[in-house]
Design an enzyme around this catalytic site. Structure first.
Site, PDB file in Angstrom:
ATOM      1  N   ASP A 189      55.559 106.745 -38.696  1.00  0.00           N
ATOM      2  CA  ASP A 189      55.218 105.480 -39.332  1.00  0.00           C
ATOM      3  C   ASP A 189      56.443 104.899 -40.048  1.00  0.00           C
ATOM      4  O   ASP A 189      56.640 103.683 -40.080  1.00  0.00           O
ATOM      5  CB  ASP A 189      54.110 105.681 -40.376  1.00  0.00           C
ATOM      6  N   GLU A 240      46.754 108.752 -29.498  1.00  0.00           N
ATOM      7  CA  GLU A 240      46.262 110.106 -29.794  1.00  0.00           C
ATOM      8  C   GLU A 240      44.842 110.369 -29.305  1.00  0.00           C
ATOM      9  O   GLU A 240      44.301 111.446 -29.548  1.00  0.00           O
ATOM     10  CB  GLU A 240      46.367 110.369 -31.298  1.00  0.00           C
ATOM     11  N   LYS A 288      43.766 104.646 -28.339  1.00  0.00           N
ATOM     12  CA  LYS A 288      43.650 104.501 -29.792  1.00  0.00           C
ATOM     13  C   LYS A 288      44.623 103.441 -30.303  1.00  0.00           C
ATOM     14  O   LYS A 288      44.363 102.725 -31.254  1.00  0.00           O
ATOM     15  CB  LYS A 288      43.960 105.851 -30.439  1.00  0.00           C
ATOM     16  N   GLN A 289      45.782 103.369 -29.660  1.00  0.00           N
ATOM     17  CA  GLN A 289      46.806 102.410 -30.081  1.00  0.00           C
ATOM     18  C   GLN A 289      47.781 102.210 -28.920  1.00  0.00           C
ATOM     19  O   GLN A 289      47.841 103.043 -28.016  1.00  0.00           O
ATOM     20  CB  GLN A 289      47.539 102.896 -31.325  1.00  0.00           C
TER      21      GLN A 289
END
Ligand code: IFM
Length: 720
Positions: free
Chosen positions: A331, A472, A583-584
């Site tokens: 992040d 993930e 998920k992303q």
């Protein structure tokens, strides 16, 4: 005229307090304090987290220890204790001035027996002197009698039950009250000192109560209807992380005693804030919500950013909550660092130095796994060793445990860090730093990638098997495109860096070649991995997220609506793994991170494929800011806006219901990228920079600043 710098809460809703404590967090890059109330409530999640103050904890290895509380002030109106859970709240307003970091609460309260007063509490953490904290409390009584203030320090803090700080002593020197504590395992000392200044009103009595671990000063003043009374409280905090040999108590007491008054301290802190905002602010005209929200997200980044310490990182929940225990992830490098690289390179450098300093931890991890070079931990804290928990309670059935694999196999973080170091260098032109520290980060991570690559003789290719990519929802996959391509980038860049070093810093090149054993044979292997790493790219440019991805069940996300849960909660961990739901962004993340290498057509075809398969609302909070940029890339700024607004609202509106755990730091950092790289269309390459704006229809103006090679640049775009 709407105030575009202030977050306002107009009513007190006890059920939302944990969320609001996060929103009203204040700080100064040394520490942050959640917006819990001075008078305290049994279920509050009051916490102050100081960068680098970690202590051992079960399951999560280590966590930021909740520091002694500097907030306590209880107020008694004619002996009745002011408390929001008794009596009547006649009016309530809390405001956070993002421009100055001043948090203010004003309450008109009637006690159970009918005694009424207006109480205001203001607090700030000085940005000019990060060890100083201030609270001002004022009471305007509507009665005659007394108002009593009990102001103290409280060392009885815990992390959701786990006590980290042990009492070491307390006392009084002249007029300053102090408390001395130490973390249980890591042995970090903390000195907290408090001074009550500026008592307003006729003082009737003053006493100091030497309560064990909670020293308190009581000041009682006369109450005259309509006449405001009050106190100022100033607190100094030091830890043995800053002063290895000196006595932290002595330093804290001295600073509390000598510190400036509320007015002067606020003034210099405001000046410091003005300088921060001058570099960082983003102006959006035509959209008040977006304007306030982007400032809120930037504020959260600014209060968490270490300005004077390069041994710490920013956790995935900043310093604003217990979530993720203060651990740092990718992040930082991918989502937060660009903001600092371009607006505050000195902060970016601190964050990168943290990774450099933790190379020994990354080397230990690689070695323990049988690899060479530096393998950075998925979750990192004080030593740079892996601190991802291995098992945690299942999100839906807490009596069951879930195996967390990210610490074992989400390996792309090593390339993410290398990429961040390179980006810092490219944007700043800071050759000195790059030669001394940055190059080693890139070379040693490359060494890891070469040793981790698996040769598949049958298929004549290198592979990275059994990994987790950014998405993930899919664990234990082979040849994740993001991982493989980033590894290839890391190796390629390392070879280029080595050539550059040989030319521009030959001594350093020689030293690093020796230190990292970069012999000819090893470099040839790097070349082979670069050439033969597996990537599945269809003739039309569609990149397969991982091997076998297309064979997973293709579910139309629209058929799950209406819903309030993530796809993983609906299908279960295993079930979701078998679908194509993400998920992303993963492939799209790759196209974003390496955007200077990819052409428009490739972006479009991948956007069209992956975009509908992402669990946008309930998946990861990291996704929306990046999706906003990718939508801009394919010429859809109004779609981009939907993602952007979701990102800036993530915490303000508690979109995922977990903002009480702390700020979604990656989302907050990513919002700056959405605006600057997405809507502003900023591209920085080795040839310089360009901006190709694509504003949402209703935006009338977008303006921002950034540094390029040490010079401040300004972009000011008018909407249509
Ligand atoms: O790093 C992220 C990850 O990508 C998704 N889960 C949460 C982590 C911390 O924010």
């Amino acid at each position: 005229m709407i105030d575009l710098w202030t977050i306002i809460e107009d009513s007190f809703e006890p059920k939302k307090q944990h969320h609001k404590e996060t929103i009203f967090t204040i700080g100064n890059g040394y520490l942050c304090t959640r917006g819990a109330f001075e008078e305290g409530y049994p279920d509050d999640h009051r916490a102050t987290f100081i960068h680098g103050v970690f202590d051992a904890a079960p399951i999560v290895f280590t966590e930021l220890a909740n520091a002694p509380d500097w907030l306590p002030i209880t107020v008694y109106l004619n002996s009745e204790r002011f408390s929001l859970d008794t009596g009547t709240i006649e009016s309530f307003q809390r405001t956070l001035d993002l421009r100055t970091g001043l948090l203010k609460r004003e309450v008109r309260w009637r006690s159970p027996s009918g005694t009424t007063a207006t109480l205001t509490f203001e607090r700030f953490a000085s940005l000019a002197d990060e060890h100083l904290l201030y609270i001002r409390c004022r009471v305007t009584p509507e009665f005659a009698g007394t108002v009593e203030f009990r102001a103290g320090l409280n060392g009885n803090m815990h992390n959701e039950g786990l006590v980290h700080f042990q009492w070491q002593g307390q006392g009084k020197q002249d007029d300053v009250i102090y408390l001395h504590n130490r973390t249980r395992k890591s042995g970090i000392e903390i000195g907290t000192a408090m001074q009550i200044t500026n008592v307003v009103g006729r003082e009737v009595i003053r006493e100091d109560w030497d309560v064990q671990n909670a020293p308190t000063r009581m000041v009682r003043v006369e109450a005259v209807p309509g006449q405001t009374v009050g106190i100022d409280k100033r607190v100094a905090v030091f830890t043995s992380r800053e002063f290895y040999s000196a006595d932290v108590v002595t330093v804290a007491v001295h600073r509390a005693r000598e510190a400036a008054s509320w007015e002067s301290a606020l003034e210099v802190s405001k000046q410091a804030w003005a300088e921060e905002w001058d570099r960082t602010d983003v102006i959006i005209e035509g959209d008040n919500e977006a304007q306030i929200a982007i400032r809120f997200n930037l504020f959260q980044m600014l209060i968490a950013a270490p300005r004077h310490d390069d041994r710490v990182n920013i956790g995935a929940k900043t310093l604003s909550g217990f979530g993720y225990r203060g651990h740092a992830f990718w992040d930082t490098e991918i989502f937060m660092l660009p903001l600092f690289i371009y607006t505050a390179p000195h902060i970016a450098k601190n964050l990168l130095n943290y990774r450099y300093r933790n190379l020994p931890g990354a080397r230990r991890k690689a070695q323990a796994n049988g690899f060479e070079g530096a393998q950075f931990p998925w979750e990192s804290a004080d030593t740079g060793d892996e601190v991802t928990p291995t098992w945690v309670p299942h999100f839906a059935e807490p009596t069951k445990l879930v195996r967390i694999w990210t610490g074992d196999i989400e390996i792309h973080i090593s390339a993410d860090i290398a990429h961040a170091a390179y980006q810092y260098w490219q944007a700043t032109g800071d050759d000195d730093w790059f030669i001394e520290l940055g190059a080693e980060l890139i070379l040693d991570t490359a060494k890891f990638w070469a040793s981790r690559a698996e040769w598949n003789a049958e298929k004549d290719r290198y592979e990275y098997n059994d990994v987790i990519g950014p998405d993930e929802y899919h664990e234990h996959v082979d040849n994740n495109a993001y991982t493989n391509r980033m590894a290839q980038w890391n190796l390629q860049t390392a070879l280029e860096v080595l050539e550059w070093l040989k030319k521009h810093a030959p001594k350093k090149a020689k030293a690093l070649m020796k230190q990292l054993d970069l012999n000819q044979k090893r470099l040839e292997t790097w070349g082979e991995v670069i050439e033969k790493i597996y990537l599945h790219i269809a003739p039309n440019g569609l990149i397969e997220q991982f091997e076998g991805y297309y064979q997973r069940k293709d579910i139309d996300l629209a058929t799950l609506e209406p819903r309030t849960k993530s796809a993983q909660e609906i299908f279960g961990i295993e079930g979701c793994n078998e679908t194509q739901i993400l998920k992303q962004p993963d492939v799209l993340m790759l196209l974003y991170v390496l955007r200077n290498d990819y052409l428009g057509e490739i972006v479009q075809v991948n956007y069209d494929y992956y975009m509908p398969r992402i669990d946008h609302t309930y998946g990861s909070s990291l996704g929306p800011s990046i999706m906003a940029i990718m939508a801009c890339e394919v010429g859809k700024p109004d779609d981009a806006y939907e993602h952007f607004i979701r990102a800036v609202r993530a915490d303000l509106r508690d979109v995922r219901g977990n903002a009480g755990d702390g700020i979604h730091a990656a989302s907050a950092g990513g919002t700056w990228q959405s605006v600057v790289f997405g809507f502003g269309g900023l591209r920085v390459t080795s040839d310089g920079w360009t901006a190709k704006p694509r504003l949402p229809k209703h935006w009338k103006r977008l303006s921002f600043k950034f540094f390029h090679h040490g010079k401040m640049q300004e972009v000011d775009i008018k909407g249509k």
